[in-house]
Scaffold this active site. Structure first.
Site, PDB file in Angstrom:
ATOM      1  N   ASN A  13       0.857  -1.184   0.000  1.00 55.55           N
ATOM      2  CA  ASN A  13       0.000   0.000   0.000  1.00 55.55           C
ATOM      3  C   ASN A  13       0.895   1.236   0.000  1.00 55.55           C
ATOM      4  O   ASN A  13       1.493   1.581   1.015  1.00 55.55           O
ATOM      5  CB  ASN A  13      -0.900  -0.018   1.245  1.00 55.55           C
ATOM      6  CG  ASN A  13      -1.771   1.210   1.344  1.00 55.55           C
ATOM      7  OD1 ASN A  13      -1.923   1.967   0.389  1.00 55.55           O
ATOM      8  ND2 ASN A  13      -2.367   1.414   2.511  1.00 55.55           N
ATOM      9  N   LYS A  15      -0.009   4.250  -0.215  1.00 58.26           N
ATOM     10  CA  LYS A  15      -0.685   5.397   0.405  1.00 58.26           C
ATOM     11  C   LYS A  15      -0.523   6.627  -0.504  1.00 58.26           C
ATOM     12  O   LYS A  15      -0.527   6.481  -1.730  1.00 58.26           O
ATOM     13  CB  LYS A  15      -0.165   5.615   1.820  1.00 58.26           C
ATOM     14  CG  LYS A  15      -0.287   4.340   2.680  1.00 58.26           C
ATOM     15  CD  LYS A  15       0.013   4.562   4.133  1.00 58.26           C
ATOM     16  CE  LYS A  15      -0.127   3.259   4.894  1.00 58.26           C
ATOM     17  NZ  LYS A  15       0.065   3.433   6.347  1.00 58.26           N
ATOM     18  N   HIS A  99      -9.331   0.887   5.165  1.00 63.86           N
ATOM     19  CA  HIS A  99      -8.055   1.079   5.856  1.00 63.86           C
ATOM     20  C   HIS A  99      -8.274   2.002   7.048  1.00 63.86           C
ATOM     21  O   HIS A  99      -9.114   2.904   7.020  1.00 63.86           O
ATOM     22  CB  HIS A  99      -7.023   1.661   4.896  1.00 63.86           C
ATOM     23  CG  HIS A  99      -5.639   1.653   5.430  1.00 63.86           C
ATOM     24  ND1 HIS A  99      -5.170   2.614   6.314  1.00 63.86           N
ATOM     25  CD2 HIS A  99      -4.600   0.801   5.230  1.00 63.86           C
ATOM     26  CE1 HIS A  99      -3.914   2.348   6.625  1.00 63.86           C
ATOM     27  NE2 HIS A  99      -3.540   1.246   5.980  1.00 63.86           N
ATOM     28  N   GLU A 101      -6.752   4.457   8.105  1.00 63.68           N
ATOM     29  CA  GLU A 101      -6.616   5.882   7.805  1.00 63.68           C
ATOM     30  C   GLU A 101      -7.877   6.426   7.150  1.00 63.68           C
ATOM     31  O   GLU A 101      -8.230   7.599   7.350  1.00 63.68           O
ATOM     32  CB  GLU A 101      -5.379   6.105   6.926  1.00 63.68           C
ATOM     33  CG  GLU A 101      -4.089   5.868   7.703  1.00 63.68           C
ATOM     34  CD  GLU A 101      -2.898   5.485   6.836  1.00 63.68           C
ATOM     35  OE1 GLU A 101      -1.840   5.205   7.421  1.00 63.68           O
ATOM     36  OE2 GLU A 101      -3.031   5.452   5.599  1.00 63.68           O
ATOM     37  N   GLU A 169      -4.915  -5.002  10.902  1.00 59.37           N
ATOM     38  CA  GLU A 169      -3.940  -3.952  11.154  1.00 59.37           C
ATOM     39  C   GLU A 169      -4.183  -3.352  12.538  1.00 59.37           C
ATOM     40  O   GLU A 169      -5.100  -2.537  12.696  1.00 59.37           O
ATOM     41  CB  GLU A 169      -4.102  -2.819  10.140  1.00 59.37           C
ATOM     42  CG  GLU A 169      -3.906  -3.209   8.703  1.00 59.37           C
ATOM     43  CD  GLU A 169      -4.038  -1.987   7.816  1.00 59.37           C
ATOM     44  OE1 GLU A 169      -3.077  -1.689   7.107  1.00 59.37           O
ATOM     45  OE2 GLU A 169      -5.082  -1.321   7.880  1.00 59.37           O
ATOM     46  N   GLY A 175       2.928   2.307  11.014  1.00 59.45           N
ATOM     47  CA  GLY A 175       3.883   3.387  10.863  1.00 59.45           C
ATOM     48  C   GLY A 175       4.637   3.770  12.129  1.00 59.45           C
ATOM     49  O   GLY A 175       5.405   4.728  12.130  1.00 59.45           O
ATOM     50  N   SER A 215       3.631  -2.101  10.351  1.00 57.82           N
ATOM     51  CA  SER A 215       5.093  -2.051  10.485  1.00 57.82           C
ATOM     52  C   SER A 215       5.761  -3.364  10.087  1.00 57.82           C
ATOM     53  O   SER A 215       6.696  -3.832  10.744  1.00 57.82           O
ATOM     54  CB  SER A 215       5.493  -1.643  11.906  1.00 57.82           C
ATOM     55  OG  SER A 215       5.068  -0.322  12.196  1.00 57.82           O
TER      56      SER A 215
END
Length: 254
Positions: A13, A15, A99, A101, A169, A175, A215
């Site tokens: 991904n 992003k 996702h 985010e 996730e 991250g 990560s």
């Protein structure tokens, strides 16, 4: 419950990263994966501006292309949005939905994510549906309940092992460089598969690929990919470096 016999899937991904200069990295990926990587499928999910170019650059290779998000509707007055049909028309085979985010920054709830997953199926795409808990939810002992609820909200009898992947996730690991223990990942993936089985049956649930995201990097990929019920990875930052992404893919077969 054991997972099915599908190859592992490693999806990158990107992003909101990448311009046309990234096509050089795509060429590097293509060369590095020439002939395929044993027992592992590869997928890259660039931003929408690059999706058609990336899909074209990967034609005839062992690497697929996917979108990062889609609108629930096929078409309409939705300025700036992209439908699942448009993503498929670019040459993609998959699309990420839900996702963390998107949930955090765009207010997407379980119902919105479920609608997007159905849109992906409508367009003939494989949906990679994301679920995961926050640090506060994990510390409160609610991680399993939160994720089971998210998964259950996505499921109907149209879900199959051929059209759906679930990506776990842990939100707090994305991250940050932090990862849950392998035992934690295995426990969550087993709970996810059991939840899927309760709706579509154990045999079909065994074919749904469960990806771990959060990560993932070359240094921890081998251990994570060997965990029970882990069928691959959804990779963020490490997917922007060809050598790292390929190293993660090779770790799946070790």
């Amino acid at each position: 419950m054991a997972s099915g016999q599908n190859p592992k899937l490693v999806a990158g991904n990107w992003k909101m990263n990448g311009t046309r200069s990234f096509l050089d990295m795509v060429a590097e990926l293509r060369v590095g994966a020439a002939g395929g990587i044993a027992d592992t499928d590869l997928l890259v999910c660039p931003p929408a501006t690059l999706l058609a170019a990336v899909a074209t650059a990967l034609e005839g290779s062992s690497i697929g292309a996917g979108g990062q998000d889609c609108h629930a509707k096929e078409s309409g007055a939705f300025t700036g949005d992209v439908s699942a049909e448009m993503i498929a028309d670019c040459g993609a085979t998959h699309v990420i939905v839900g996702h963390s985010e998107r949930r955090q920054y765009h207010g997407e709830d379980d119902a919105a994510v479920a609608a997007k997953m159905q849109a992906a199926h409508r367009a003939g795409l494989v949906a990679i549906a994301c679920v995961g808990e926050t640090q506060d939810q994990r510390e409160a002992g609610k991680a399993l309940d939160v994720v089971r609820k998210q998964v259950a909200a996505l499921l109907d009898d149209s879900v199959t092992g051929a059209n759906t992947c679930i990506a776990y996730e842990p939100v707090w690991a994305i991250g940050t460089g932090l990862t849950p223990t392998v035992a934690d990942v295995a426990e969550m993936h087993t709970a996810i598969r059991e939840t899927i089985a309760a709706t579509i049956g154990a045999d079909e649930a065994a074919q749904v690929r469960l990806l771990y995201g959060g990560s993932v990097k070359p240094a921890n990929a081998r251990e994570l990919m060997a965990a029970t019920d882990v069928d691959g990875a959804l990779v963020g930052g490490a997917s922007l470096v060809a050598a790292d992404f390929l190293a993660i893919a090779r770790a799946c077969r070790a």
